[in-house]
Design a protein around this motif. Structure first.
Motif, PDB file in Angstrom:
ATOM      1  N   GLU A 332       0.848  -1.180   0.000  1.00 32.34           N
ATOM      2  CA  GLU A 332       0.000   0.000   0.000  1.00 32.34           C
ATOM      3  C   GLU A 332       0.892   1.242   0.000  1.00 32.34           C
ATOM      4  O   GLU A 332       1.921   1.270   0.666  1.00 32.34           O
ATOM      5  CB  GLU A 332      -0.894  -0.018   1.255  1.00 32.34           C
ATOM      6  N   GLU A 339      -4.626   4.467  -5.711  1.00 33.05           N
ATOM      7  CA  GLU A 339      -5.210   4.388  -4.365  1.00 33.05           C
ATOM      8  C   GLU A 339      -6.103   5.595  -4.083  1.00 33.05           C
ATOM      9  O   GLU A 339      -7.174   5.464  -3.492  1.00 33.05           O
ATOM     10  CB  GLU A 339      -4.085   4.266  -3.320  1.00 33.05           C
ATOM     11  N   SER A 342      -9.365   5.131  -5.868  1.00 34.14           N
ATOM     12  CA  SER A 342     -10.230   4.158  -5.192  1.00 34.14           C
ATOM     13  C   SER A 342     -10.895   4.773  -3.948  1.00 34.14           C
ATOM     14  O   SER A 342     -11.962   4.344  -3.544  1.00 34.14           O
ATOM     15  CB  SER A 342      -9.443   2.901  -4.817  1.00 34.14           C
ATOM     16  N   ARG A 343     -10.259   5.801  -3.377  1.00 32.19           N
ATOM     17  CA  ARG A 343     -10.821   6.464  -2.192  1.00 32.19           C
ATOM     18  C   ARG A 343     -11.797   7.576  -2.537  1.00 32.19           C
ATOM     19  O   ARG A 343     -12.671   7.910  -1.739  1.00 32.19           O
ATOM     20  CB  ARG A 343      -9.685   7.103  -1.371  1.00 32.19           C
TER      21      ARG A 343
END
Ligand SMILES: *Cc1c(COP(=O)(O)O)cnc(C)c1O
Length: 369
Positions: A332, A339, A342-343
Motif C-alpha cells: 500500500e 489508491e 479508489s478512495r
C-alpha cells in the motif's frame, strides 16, 4: 421531483428493452427456427458488421471480454517471464488476462485528471522483459494513443487495446480499437454495447493474428477434429450474436444519449467539493461511466442514497491491494494515484433512457451536498 418517491438506479436496461424488445424476441425466434446455436451465420454476420463498425478488417467473436484479452496476448506470443504494462486503475480483467498467459502485469499509474494510463510514466516501467502495453480506454474515454503508440514503436512493444468500456469512442476522429495490433471488446450486458449474457470480440487488421485467435478460441482447431494449437473454448454463440446484431445499429444513438447526459452533468454540477471528469482535447468519449471525484466520497454517496439515487465505485480496491495479487508484493502506498482514485471516485447514474428530469434532480442533489 419529490425525494420521498425517487428511485434512480445506477443502471437500468428497461428503456432499451422497451424499445428493442420486439426485435430481440424476433432474433431469438430466428435462431430457434434455424436450430443452429454455435458457429453459424449469426456469428459471422455480427463479426462482419462489428469489424466494419470499428474500421478494422477482421473480427473474431469470443465468449467474453476477459477471454478476448487472453487470446490476444496468446496470439502475440506473450508468455511466462514476460512483462506487460497495464494501468494501475482498471477493472481487474485487464491484469488477470496477463496473469493467465503466465506473464507479469506491471502497473502504470494514471493521470488523475483522465483516470487513464499516463503516457509520461510508461518509459520508466519498461524493462528488457516488457513485451506489450494494454491501454484501457477507461470509463469510455480514449487514452492518449499518439503518445502510447510512439513509445510502443520506439521499444518494439505490442499494443493490445482494452476497449471493453469504449465501444465507438474516438481519438482525433479515429475510433478506439484501430490503433494497436489488436483490440478487445466485452459485450457484458452493462457495457455500451451489451449482449443479453456474456460475449466479447477481438478486432485486428492482421489476418494471421485473426486466424490464430479464431483457432485458439475453438480448441485450437482449424477444421473439425483437427487441432493445430492447444486452444481453449471461448466462442460467441448464435443467440448472443443475433442479439448484438439487433443492438449494434443503435449503438451510436445510445452513445449520443450518454454524451448528452454527461454534458448536463458537467455543465450542471457546481460544487467545490465535487470534481467533474476532464476530457482530453480532440477526443469523443462514450461515457461508459461518469466518474466524479470527491474527498468526502462516502458522505456524498450516502447523501445521494438518502435522496433515492444509487451510485457506484470504479473501483473500490485497486488491483495491487487485492488478496489475489498479494504475490506481486506491491505494498500500500506504492501506487498512490490508483489508491487515491479508489478512495475518492464516485460513478453517477448513466444509462440510455435516464430522463432529463432525473439528471436535473441528480445535479441539484449533488449541488446541495
Ligand atoms: C468488463 C471489462 C473487461 C472484461 O469483460 P468481461 O466480458 O466481463 O469478461 C475487461 N476490461 C475492462 C476494462 C472491462 O471493463
Amino acid at each position: 421531483m419529490n425525494k420521498e418517491n425517487v428511485n434512480i438506479p445506477f443502471v437500468s436496461f428497461r428503456p432499451m428493452e422497451k424499445e428493442l424488445g420486439e426485435e430481440l424476441r424476433a432474433a431469438f425466434d430466428r435462431v430457434l427456427e434455424r436450430s443452429w446455436y454455435i458457429g453459424g451465420t449469426e456469428g459471422k454476420t455480427f463479426e462482419e458488421s462489428f469489424s466494419k463498425y470499428c474500421g478494422r478488417k477482421y473480427c473474431v467473436g469470443v465468449g467474453n471480454g476477459l477471454d478476448a484479452i487472453v487470446l490476444a496476448l496468446k496470439a502475440l506470443g506473450i508468455t511466462c517471464g514476460d512483462e506487460v504494462l497495464v494501468p494501475s486503475n482498471t477493472y481487474i480483467a485487464t491484469a488477470l488476462a496477463v496473469t493467465y498467459v503466465g506473464a507479469r502485469p506491471v502497473f502504470v499509474e494514471p493521470d488523475i485528471r483522465t483516470f487513464n494510463m499516463n503516457p509520461s510514466l510508461i518509459e520508466q516501467a519498461i524493462t528488457d522483459k516488457t513485451k506489450a502495453i494494454i491501454p484501457v480506454h477507461l470509463y469510455g474515454q480514449p487514452c492518449e494513443m499518439n503518445e502510447i503508440m510512439r513509445i510502443a514503436d520506439k521499444y518494439g512493444l505490442k499494443v493490445v487495446e482494452d476497449c471493453a468500456q469504449a465501444h465507438g469512442a474516438t481519438y482525433q476522429g479515429r475510433k478506439v480499437g484501430t490503433f494497436g495490433d489488436v483490440a478487445c471488446f466485452s459485450f457484458y450486458p452493462g457495457k455500451n454495447l451489451g449482449a443479453l449474457g456474456d460475449a466479447g470480440a477481438i478486432v485486428t487488421d492482421n489476418e494471421e493474428m485473426a486466424d490464430i485467435i479464431r483457432t485458439l478460441g475453438n480448441y485450437g482447431s482449424d477444421y473439425k477434429y483437427h487441432h493445430i494449437r492447444k486452444g481453449q473454448n471461448t466462442r460467441l454463440d448464435e443467440l448472443q450474436a443475433a442479439f448484438l446484431s439487433v443492438k449494434l445499429p443503435h449503438l451510436d444513438r445510445m452513445n449520443e444519449e450518454r454524451r448528452r447526459i454527461a454534458y448536463c452533468y458537467t455543465e450542471g454540477i457546481r460544487n467545490d467539493k465535487v470534481k467533474t471528469p476532464y476530457v482530453i482535447p480532440d477526443c469523443s468519449p462514450v461515457w461508459h461511466i461518469y466518474a466524479v471525484r470527491c474527498d468526502e466520497r462516502d458522505a456524498l454517496e450516502m447523501h445521494l442514497r438518502d435522496n433515492g439515487i444509487v451510485t457506484n465505485k470504479h473501483y473500490p480496491i485497486p488491483m495491487h491491494l487485492q488478496e489475489c495479487y498479494k504475490d506481486l508484493q506491491i505494498p500500500e502506498g506504492s501506487l498512490p494515484i490508483a489508491e487515491e482514485i479508489s478512495r475518492t471516485e464516485l460513478s453517477l447514474p448513466m444509462y440510455y433512457g435516464l430522463s432529463d428530469r432525473e439528471v436535473r434532480y441528480i445535479i441539484d442533489t449533488i449541488n446541495a451536498f
